[in-house]
Write a protein that holds these residues in place. Sequence first.
Motif, PDB file in Angstrom:
ATOM      1  N   SER A  88      15.083  99.327 161.728  1.00 41.36           N
ATOM      2  CA  SER A  88      15.928  98.975 160.580  1.00 41.36           C
ATOM      3  C   SER A  88      16.982 100.032 160.304  1.00 41.36           C
ATOM      4  CB  SER A  88      15.054  98.786 159.334  1.00 41.36           C
ATOM      5  OG  SER A  88      14.388  99.991 159.020  1.00 41.36           O
ATOM      6  N   ARG A  89      16.884 101.184 160.969  1.00 40.48           N
ATOM      7  CA  ARG A  89      17.857 102.261 160.746  1.00 40.48           C
ATOM      8  C   ARG A  89      18.863 102.371 161.892  1.00 40.48           C
ATOM      9  NH1 ARG A  89      12.912 104.186 159.109  1.00 40.48           N
ATOM     10  NH2 ARG A  89      12.574 105.362 161.026  1.00 40.48           N
ATOM     11  N   THR A  90      18.926 101.343 162.728  1.00 42.38           N
ATOM     12  CA  THR A  90      19.875 101.346 163.834  1.00 42.38           C
ATOM     13  C   THR A  90      21.275 101.052 163.320  1.00 42.38           C
ATOM     14  OG1 THR A  90      18.170 100.579 165.363  1.00 42.38           O
ATOM     15  CG2 THR A  90      20.448 100.331 166.066  1.00 42.38           C
ATOM     16  N   VAL A  91      22.143 102.037 163.325  1.00 37.86           N
ATOM     17  CA  VAL A  91      23.497 101.870 162.780  1.00 37.86           C
ATOM     18  C   VAL A  91      24.388 101.098 163.741  1.00 37.86           C
ATOM     19  CG1 VAL A  91      25.571 103.108 162.021  1.00 37.86           C
ATOM     20  CG2 VAL A  91      23.301 103.941 161.365  1.00 37.86           C
ATOM     21  N   GLN A  92      24.315 101.424 165.025  1.00 37.40           N
ATOM     22  CA  GLN A  92      25.175 100.770 166.016  1.00 37.40           C
ATOM     23  C   GLN A  92      24.536  99.450 166.443  1.00 37.40           C
ATOM     24  OE1 GLN A  92      28.153 102.051 166.645  1.00 37.40           O
ATOM     25  NE2 GLN A  92      27.614 103.744 165.281  1.00 37.40           N
ATOM     26  N   GLN A  93      25.302  98.368 166.314  1.00 39.65           N
ATOM     27  CA  GLN A  93      24.820  97.039 166.673  1.00 39.65           C
ATOM     28  C   GLN A  93      25.553  96.534 167.913  1.00 39.65           C
ATOM     29  OE1 GLN A  93      22.292  96.023 164.928  1.00 39.65           O
ATOM     30  NE2 GLN A  93      22.496  97.540 163.304  1.00 39.65           N
ATOM     31  N   SER A  94      24.806  95.924 168.815  1.00 39.68           N
ATOM     32  CA  SER A  94      25.383  95.328 170.016  1.00 39.68           C
ATOM     33  C   SER A  94      24.663  94.005 170.270  1.00 39.68           C
ATOM     34  CB  SER A  94      25.195  96.243 171.236  1.00 39.68           C
ATOM     35  OG  SER A  94      25.864  97.475 171.065  1.00 39.68           O
ATOM     36  N   THR A  95      25.420  92.982 170.579  1.00 31.03           N
ATOM     37  CA  THR A  95      24.813  91.673 170.815  1.00 31.03           C
ATOM     38  C   THR A  95      25.524  90.935 171.938  1.00 31.03           C
ATOM     39  OG1 THR A  95      26.232  90.539 169.205  1.00 31.03           O
ATOM     40  CG2 THR A  95      24.140  91.390 168.394  1.00 31.03           C
ATOM     41  N   TYR A  96      24.767  90.064 172.590  1.00 33.41           N
ATOM     42  CA  TYR A  96      25.317  89.022 173.446  1.00 33.41           C
ATOM     43  C   TYR A  96      25.170  87.696 172.696  1.00 33.41           C
ATOM     44  CZ  TYR A  96      25.308  91.905 177.735  1.00 33.41           C
ATOM     45  OH  TYR A  96      25.532  92.863 178.702  1.00 33.41           O
ATOM     46  N   THR A  97      26.202  86.878 172.769  1.00 33.29           N
ATOM     47  CA  THR A  97      26.126  85.529 172.205  1.00 33.29           C
ATOM     48  C   THR A  97      26.254  84.529 173.340  1.00 33.29           C
ATOM     49  OG1 THR A  97      27.135  86.250 170.122  1.00 33.29           O
ATOM     50  CG2 THR A  97      27.157  83.890 170.587  1.00 33.29           C
ATOM     51  N   PHE A  98      25.279  83.644 173.440  1.00 33.41           N
ATOM     52  CA  PHE A  98      25.256  82.598 174.468  1.00 33.41           C
ATOM     53  C   PHE A  98      25.357  81.229 173.792  1.00 33.41           C
ATOM     54  CE2 PHE A  98      23.100  86.128 176.497  1.00 33.41           C
ATOM     55  CZ  PHE A  98      23.433  86.036 177.845  1.00 33.41           C
ATOM     56  N   ARG A  99      25.970  80.269 174.503  1.00 35.94           N
ATOM     57  CA  ARG A  99      25.995  78.878 174.022  1.00 35.94           C
ATOM     58  C   ARG A  99      25.505  77.953 175.127  1.00 35.94           C
ATOM     59  NH1 ARG A  99      31.706  78.628 170.583  1.00 35.94           N
ATOM     60  NH2 ARG A  99      31.043  80.143 168.997  1.00 35.94           N
ATOM     61  N   TRP A 100      24.734  76.974 174.706  1.00 34.23           N
ATOM     62  CA  TRP A 100      24.144  76.026 175.645  1.00 34.23           C
ATOM     63  C   TRP A 100      25.227  75.168 176.285  1.00 34.23           C
ATOM     64  CZ3 TRP A 100      19.759  75.170 178.123  1.00 34.23           C
ATOM     65  CH2 TRP A 100      19.524  73.898 178.685  1.00 34.23           C
ATOM     66  N   TRP A 115      29.458  96.787 166.848  1.00 35.52           N
ATOM     67  CA  TRP A 115      29.970  97.227 165.562  1.00 35.52           C
ATOM     68  C   TRP A 115      28.970  98.178 164.915  1.00 35.52           C
ATOM     69  CZ3 TRP A 115      27.732  92.484 166.300  1.00 35.52           C
ATOM     70  CH2 TRP A 115      26.703  92.091 165.427  1.00 35.52           C
ATOM     71  N   SER A 116      29.345  98.716 163.772  1.00 37.30           N
ATOM     72  CA  SER A 116      28.482  99.646 163.046  1.00 37.30           C
ATOM     73  C   SER A 116      28.101  99.050 161.697  1.00 37.30           C
ATOM     74  CB  SER A 116      29.186 100.987 162.820  1.00 37.30           C
ATOM     75  OG  SER A 116      29.511 101.598 164.049  1.00 37.30           O
ATOM     76  N   GLU A 117      26.892  99.357 161.255  1.00 41.82           N
ATOM     77  CA  GLU A 117      26.439  99.002 159.913  1.00 41.82           C
ATOM     78  C   GLU A 117      26.028 100.309 159.219  1.00 41.82           C
ATOM     79  OE1 GLU A 117      23.476  95.942 160.356  1.00 41.82           O
ATOM     80  OE2 GLU A 117      25.001  94.433 160.865  1.00 41.82           O
ATOM     81  N   PRO A 118      27.001 100.984 158.606  1.00 43.70           N
ATOM     82  CA  PRO A 118      26.763 102.342 158.087  1.00 43.70           C
ATOM     83  C   PRO A 118      25.625 102.438 157.087  1.00 43.70           C
ATOM     84  CG  PRO A 118      29.111 101.825 158.115  1.00 43.70           C
ATOM     85  CD  PRO A 118      28.394 100.550 158.415  1.00 43.70           C
ATOM     86  N   TYR A 119      25.363 101.371 156.336  1.00 44.13           N
ATOM     87  CA  TYR A 119      24.335 101.442 155.297  1.00 44.13           C
ATOM     88  C   TYR A 119      22.944 101.707 155.868  1.00 44.13           C
ATOM     89  CZ  TYR A 119      22.505  96.786 156.424  1.00 44.13           C
ATOM     90  OH  TYR A 119      21.922  95.719 157.052  1.00 44.13           O
ATOM     91  N   ARG A 120      22.763 101.510 157.178  1.00 44.51           N
ATOM     92  CA  ARG A 120      21.471 101.756 157.806  1.00 44.51           C
ATOM     93  C   ARG A 120      21.209 103.242 158.055  1.00 44.51           C
ATOM     94  NH1 ARG A 120      19.113  97.240 159.969  1.00 44.51           N
ATOM     95  NH2 ARG A 120      20.416  95.382 160.199  1.00 44.51           N
ATOM     96  N   ASP A 121      22.210 104.077 157.871  1.00 47.83           N
ATOM     97  CA  ASP A 121      22.065 105.504 158.174  1.00 47.83           C
ATOM     98  C   ASP A 121      20.861 106.102 157.438  1.00 47.83           C
ATOM     99  OD1 ASP A 121      22.438 108.377 158.320  1.00 47.83           O
ATOM    100  OD2 ASP A 121      24.513 107.966 158.913  1.00 47.83           O
ATOM    101  N   GLU A 122      20.061 106.868 158.166  1.00 44.39           N
ATOM    102  CA  GLU A 122      18.881 107.493 157.575  1.00 44.39           C
ATOM    103  C   GLU A 122      19.228 108.430 156.426  1.00 44.39           C
ATOM    104  OE1 GLU A 122      16.519 109.407 160.474  1.00 44.39           O
ATOM    105  OE2 GLU A 122      15.942 107.558 161.509  1.00 44.39           O
TER     106      GLU A 122
END
Length: 322
Positions: A88-100, A115-122
């Motif tokens: 839950s404290r992972t600031v840097q987010q990375s995803t793959y998006t797939f479509r059927w 992207w980054s979610e700064p609010y997760r910073d410890e």
Amino acid sequence: MPNYIPLLILFTLAIYAQANDCTYDFNQDSKCDTYTVVPLESAEGLSIVTISLGSEGDVSGVFNTGSGGIAPGYFPGEIIIPLHFDSSRTVQQSTYTFRWKDSLKNWVLVKESNWSEPYRDEAYSLGGEHMPKEARFPTDFETKRIKCCVLLSDFKGQAIPPYSTLDENQSTAAVTEDIDYLKKLLTAGKKSSLFYKRTPESEHNRKPIPADLIYELSTALTTKNVETLNNYAFYMQQTDNNILAIMLLRSIHEKFPQRVVATLNLADSYWQVNMKEDACPLYKEYRSSMVSLGKQALIPNRVDTRLTCYSFPEKADGDHNK
């Protein structure tokens, strides 16, 4: 913490969904699907993601999911796979998006996002530091739309399959298709399936909206789609997705300052998340514009009570002064 549903909630879904629950229909064939995420003992961090489609068989791929699972995406037949997601404290987010893609009986990679979610910073969650207001907002986005067709099953091991990105015009066309889809469903207003997974329309049933999609919409504004996107942002606000609404409305206000209703919507969203020092100048701007247009009789009563702001202490998450 932001009042949108973040990756933590998306990716802490059950690692295995029992078939009789019919929790997932990943390929939108009206049949229940299940999935598993099994770590590879031979490669740290890698897991085999297997989606079971009943009589259609299984589709598998190998990904570095960290401690995450997978999640249904925002659009029909879409799957989101987090990369390197550890806590839950992972600031840097990375995803793959797939479509059927039904003709291939497989999922096709359509987008890679970071992207980054700064609010997760410890420093905020564990260190006790005061979280500045801007830390509520996802930032530092990088999105890549991918050329067809890299399949989910092409991800077989540590080596990532080669793929090419769409050029600027092609990417714009892809985002425009997404906007056209939003426009169709917005006719149902805030009860649309864009905002709720099922009825009743409750916090429990609220549909996660991907932050990277909102970023893409914010960069794709044109005179042709600004009304649709302003309406979308308004309904995000109405369904308590204020942080993401603010992201989109900021861009609308910056690019189309003459859209008076967008100014009011942005002010209201700031007010809902207790960013009143940002809301009050916008209420003044909105009131001035309405007066100059001879529409002062249409100004909502709340505007005049919110024109003057002082320094307000931030409230706890979820405590919104409406």
